[in-house]
Design a protein around this motif. Structure first.
Motif, PDB file in Angstrom:
ATOM      1  N   LEU A 344       0.876  -1.009   0.082  1.00  0.00           N
ATOM      2  CA  LEU A 344      -0.024   0.113   0.183  1.00  0.00           C
ATOM      3  C   LEU A 344       0.954   1.245   0.068  1.00  0.00           C
ATOM      4  CD1 LEU A 344      -2.874   1.165   0.294  1.00  0.00           C
ATOM      5  CD2 LEU A 344      -2.700   1.046   2.662  1.00  0.00           C
ATOM      6  N   VAL A 345       1.901   1.164   0.717  1.00  0.00           N
ATOM      7  CA  VAL A 345       2.764   2.420   0.876  1.00  0.00           C
ATOM      8  C   VAL A 345       3.524   2.702  -0.764  1.00  0.00           C
ATOM      9  CG1 VAL A 345       4.968   3.372   1.900  1.00  0.00           C
ATOM     10  CG2 VAL A 345       3.266   2.379   3.325  1.00  0.00           C
ATOM     11  N   THR A 346       3.717   1.586  -1.095  1.00  0.00           N
ATOM     12  CA  THR A 346       4.583   1.570  -2.525  1.00  0.00           C
ATOM     13  C   THR A 346       3.607   2.213  -3.457  1.00  0.00           C
ATOM     14  OG1 THR A 346       5.564  -0.512  -2.103  1.00  0.00           O
ATOM     15  CG2 THR A 346       5.643   0.258  -4.167  1.00  0.00           C
ATOM     16  N   ASP A 347       2.205   2.146  -3.341  1.00  0.00           N
ATOM     17  CA  ASP A 347       1.185   2.636  -4.281  1.00  0.00           C
ATOM     18  C   ASP A 347       1.112   3.999  -4.125  1.00  0.00           C
ATOM     19  OD1 ASP A 347       0.760   0.057  -5.797  1.00  0.00           O
ATOM     20  OD2 ASP A 347      -0.916  -0.379  -4.353  1.00  0.00           O
ATOM     21  N   ILE A 348       1.125   4.488  -3.045  1.00  0.00           N
ATOM     22  CA  ILE A 348       1.055   5.976  -2.633  1.00  0.00           C
ATOM     23  C   ILE A 348       2.426   6.687  -3.073  1.00  0.00           C
ATOM     24  CG2 ILE A 348       0.916   7.414  -0.829  1.00  0.00           C
ATOM     25  CD1 ILE A 348      -0.723   5.310   0.910  1.00  0.00           C
ATOM     26  N   VAL A 349       3.851   5.891  -2.973  1.00  0.00           N
ATOM     27  CA  VAL A 349       4.764   6.485  -3.298  1.00  0.00           C
ATOM     28  C   VAL A 349       4.975   6.822  -4.614  1.00  0.00           C
ATOM     29  CG1 VAL A 349       7.462   6.093  -3.411  1.00  0.00           C
ATOM     30  CG2 VAL A 349       6.156   5.796  -1.112  1.00  0.00           C
ATOM     31  N   TYR A 350       4.174   6.134  -5.500  1.00  0.00           N
ATOM     32  CA  TYR A 350       4.206   6.080  -6.954  1.00  0.00           C
ATOM     33  C   TYR A 350       3.892   7.579  -7.237  1.00  0.00           C
ATOM     34  CZ  TYR A 350       4.164   1.413  -8.485  1.00  0.00           C
ATOM     35  OH  TYR A 350       4.738  -0.147  -8.657  1.00  0.00           O
ATOM     36  N   ARG A 351       2.995   8.306  -6.560  1.00  0.00           N
ATOM     37  CA  ARG A 351       2.510   9.520  -7.094  1.00  0.00           C
ATOM     38  C   ARG A 351       3.728  10.685  -6.855  1.00  0.00           C
ATOM     39  NH1 ARG A 351      -1.021  11.421  -3.972  1.00  0.00           N
ATOM     40  NH2 ARG A 351      -2.121  12.641  -5.531  1.00  0.00           N
ATOM     41  N   PHE A 352       4.367  10.279  -5.916  1.00  0.00           N
ATOM     42  CA  PHE A 352       5.403  11.254  -5.488  1.00  0.00           C
ATOM     43  C   PHE A 352       6.572  11.063  -6.498  1.00  0.00           C
ATOM     44  CE2 PHE A 352       2.989  10.933  -1.510  1.00  0.00           C
ATOM     45  CZ  PHE A 352       2.644  12.058  -1.341  1.00  0.00           C
ATOM     46  N   ILE A 353       7.022   9.924  -7.077  1.00  0.00           N
ATOM     47  CA  ILE A 353       7.920   9.737  -7.861  1.00  0.00           C
ATOM     48  C   ILE A 353       7.627  10.325  -9.255  1.00  0.00           C
ATOM     49  CG2 ILE A 353       9.395   7.875  -8.996  1.00  0.00           C
ATOM     50  CD1 ILE A 353       9.923   8.316  -6.034  1.00  0.00           C
ATOM     51  N   ASP A 354       6.356   9.998  -9.712  1.00  0.00           N
ATOM     52  CA  ASP A 354       6.024  10.432 -11.222  1.00  0.00           C
ATOM     53  C   ASP A 354       4.465  10.770 -11.040  1.00  0.00           C
ATOM     54  OD1 ASP A 354       5.414  10.907 -13.625  1.00  0.00           O
ATOM     55  OD2 ASP A 354       5.950   8.855 -14.355  1.00  0.00           O
ATOM     56  N   PRO A 355       4.401  12.241 -10.953  1.00  0.00           N
ATOM     57  CA  PRO A 355       3.036  12.973 -10.787  1.00  0.00           C
ATOM     58  C   PRO A 355       2.084  12.645 -11.864  1.00  0.00           C
ATOM     59  CG  PRO A 355       4.697  14.517 -10.224  1.00  0.00           C
ATOM     60  CD  PRO A 355       5.400  13.327 -10.947  1.00  0.00           C
ATOM     61  N   ARG A 356       2.486  12.191 -13.102  1.00  0.00           N
ATOM     62  CA  ARG A 356       1.633  11.741 -14.230  1.00  0.00           C
ATOM     63  C   ARG A 356       0.665  10.500 -13.912  1.00  0.00           C
ATOM     64  NH1 ARG A 356       6.122  10.196 -18.599  1.00  0.00           N
ATOM     65  NH2 ARG A 356       6.498   9.003 -16.806  1.00  0.00           N
ATOM     66  N   ILE A 357       0.993   9.743 -12.726  1.00  0.00           N
ATOM     67  CA  ILE A 357       0.164   8.574 -12.411  1.00  0.00           C
ATOM     68  C   ILE A 357      -0.806   9.152 -11.341  1.00  0.00           C
ATOM     69  CG2 ILE A 357       0.368   6.686 -11.179  1.00  0.00           C
ATOM     70  CD1 ILE A 357       2.956   5.841 -11.975  1.00  0.00           C
ATOM     71  N   SER A 358      -2.012   8.973 -11.838  1.00  0.00           N
ATOM     72  CA  SER A 358      -3.065   9.489 -10.890  1.00  0.00           C
ATOM     73  C   SER A 358      -3.760   8.198 -10.192  1.00  0.00           C
ATOM     74  CB  SER A 358      -4.097  10.042 -12.131  1.00  0.00           C
ATOM     75  OG  SER A 358      -4.859   9.047 -12.986  1.00  0.00           O
ATOM     76  N   VAL A 359      -4.651   8.670  -9.446  1.00  0.00           N
ATOM     77  CA  VAL A 359      -5.262   7.558  -8.562  1.00  0.00           C
ATOM     78  C   VAL A 359      -6.640   7.387  -8.756  1.00  0.00           C
ATOM     79  CG1 VAL A 359      -3.809   7.721  -6.521  1.00  0.00           C
ATOM     80  CG2 VAL A 359      -5.830   9.445  -6.625  1.00  0.00           C
TER      81      VAL A 359
END
Length: 366
Positions: A344-359
């Motif tokens: 779950l933390v990994t999925d959240i970290v995605y957004r900080f690594i690449d803002p193009r990924i949306s939730v």
């Protein structure tokens, strides 16, 4: 309470109808609602996964040969049927399996993981007593493997791409392949022989010096010294994976048009690597790191056994040998919850690594 998804849909419809309103503020509200919807959805899935793991582990443990009553009766020298039956009644093993499962699930819901009759302590107390040592070891091994693996992967990819000092790339990749192919227990034993027995530089066993009575910074230094060998032994395998993954991802991104454009505009090579290449190349590394962080709990069993590290992995090994099924089930529950939390933390970290990924909404989703 209004569900998050209908609210997000209404906001998008209102925006599509050309409703007046502050653009940036509207975007922030929609983003927050989408993130809340994503988080609630992942939490629900996490609960389902943990519940499934608990049920499967319960039946797997019950399918194993022997039971705690037989083992304890044999150790007590009273293996008659009456004594074994009394122990089975005390442990609740005389009840139907589904009844035992219902009792156990009710306990898990209230964090009552049962009682360890081998250690004469509640299971949760035993786990919480050993869990910090495992988290310290896993954190150290994770940071060591990820930081050094990404760094060596970047160095290897850059020398390969620029076609300069290609021997560095060959040496890094050969070393990574060697570490990947080396068994964890063999590497741990060789590290003990070399750095503890032969050279005498580092302590071989335990988490701290027994009977030393260190406090404050002296104790921190003592624990850190004992951590070096198990941390490096546990982290070397995962570091090798990160090196190869980072190198492959970096070389792929370096061949893309936006990187060539940045280099053609005269952007310094270091800035191209840091800003344009590394940030995009880290996505698969972060994905794999979230998975590997959960797998480190399995590797910690071997590492903690070899180095006598007083963590949850060593506790699991002892519980397996002692047929302490209640303790085993508690350890499986805690480790599965940790793995789900890490993902779950990994999925959240995605957004900080690449803002193009949306939730949520249109486009790619995490």
């Amino acid at each position: 309470m209004v569900p998050a998804k209908p609210v997000a849909a209404a906001l998008r419809q209102e925006r599509g109808n050309g409703a007046a309103g502050p653009g940036p503020a509207f975007a922030r509200v929609e983003h927050a609602v989408n993130f809340l919807s994503f988080l609630l959805s992942r939490l629900w899935k996490a609960l389902v996964v943990v519940l499934g793991v608990v049920i499967i582990n319960f039946f797997l443990i019950r399918m194993a040969p022997g039971d705690p009553a037989t083992v304890l009766a044999g150790e007590a020298g009273a293996g008659d049927a009456a004594f074994v039956g009394q122990l089975r009644q005390q442990f609740g093993l005389d009840q139907p399996v589904l009844t035992q499962l219902g009792i156990y699930l009710k306990g898990v819901a209230t964090l009552d993981l049962g009682y360890s009759y081998r250690n004469h302590l509640p299971v949760l107390d035993l786990i919480l007593d050993r869990l910090p040592a495992t988290i310290v070891l896993m954190s150290g091994a994770f940071v060591f493997s990820l930081v050094l693996g990404v760094f060596l992967g970047v160095v290897s990819a850059r020398t390969r791409y620029e076609n300069k000092r290609r021997w560095i790339d060959s040496a890094v990749m050969s070393g990574a392949l060697l570490l990947y192919a080396t068994p964890l227990f063999w590497l741990s034993l060789m590290a003990i022989i070399l750095f503890s027995v032969v050279l005498g530089w580092l302590p071989a066993f335990g988490m701290e010096t027994i009977g030393a009575g260190y406090t404050g910074m002296a104790r921190v230094q003592d624990v850190a010294l004992h951590m070096i060998l198990p941390t490096i032994s546990l982290g070397c395998f995962f570091m090798a994976v990160y090196v190869r993954l980072t190198r492959a991802s970096m070389l792929e991104v370096m061949g893309m048009d936006f990187v060539k454009t940045a280099r053609a505009k005269g952007v310094p090579a270091g800035r191209v690597i840091r800003v344009h290449v590394l940030r995009n190349a880290l996505l698969p590394v972060i994905t794999f790191a979230g998975i590997q962080l959960g797998q480190m709990a399995g590797g910690a069993v071997l590492t903690e056994t070899v180095f006598s590290w007083p963590g949850i992995g060593r506790l699991m090994f002892d519980a397996l040998l002692q047929r302490d099924y209640q303790l085993l089930l508690g350890i499986f529950f805690v480790t599965s919850a940790l793995v789900v939390f890490f993902n779950l933390v990994t999925d959240i970290v995605y957004r900080f690594i690449d803002p193009r990924i949306s939730v949520g909404g249109k486009g790619a989703t995490a």
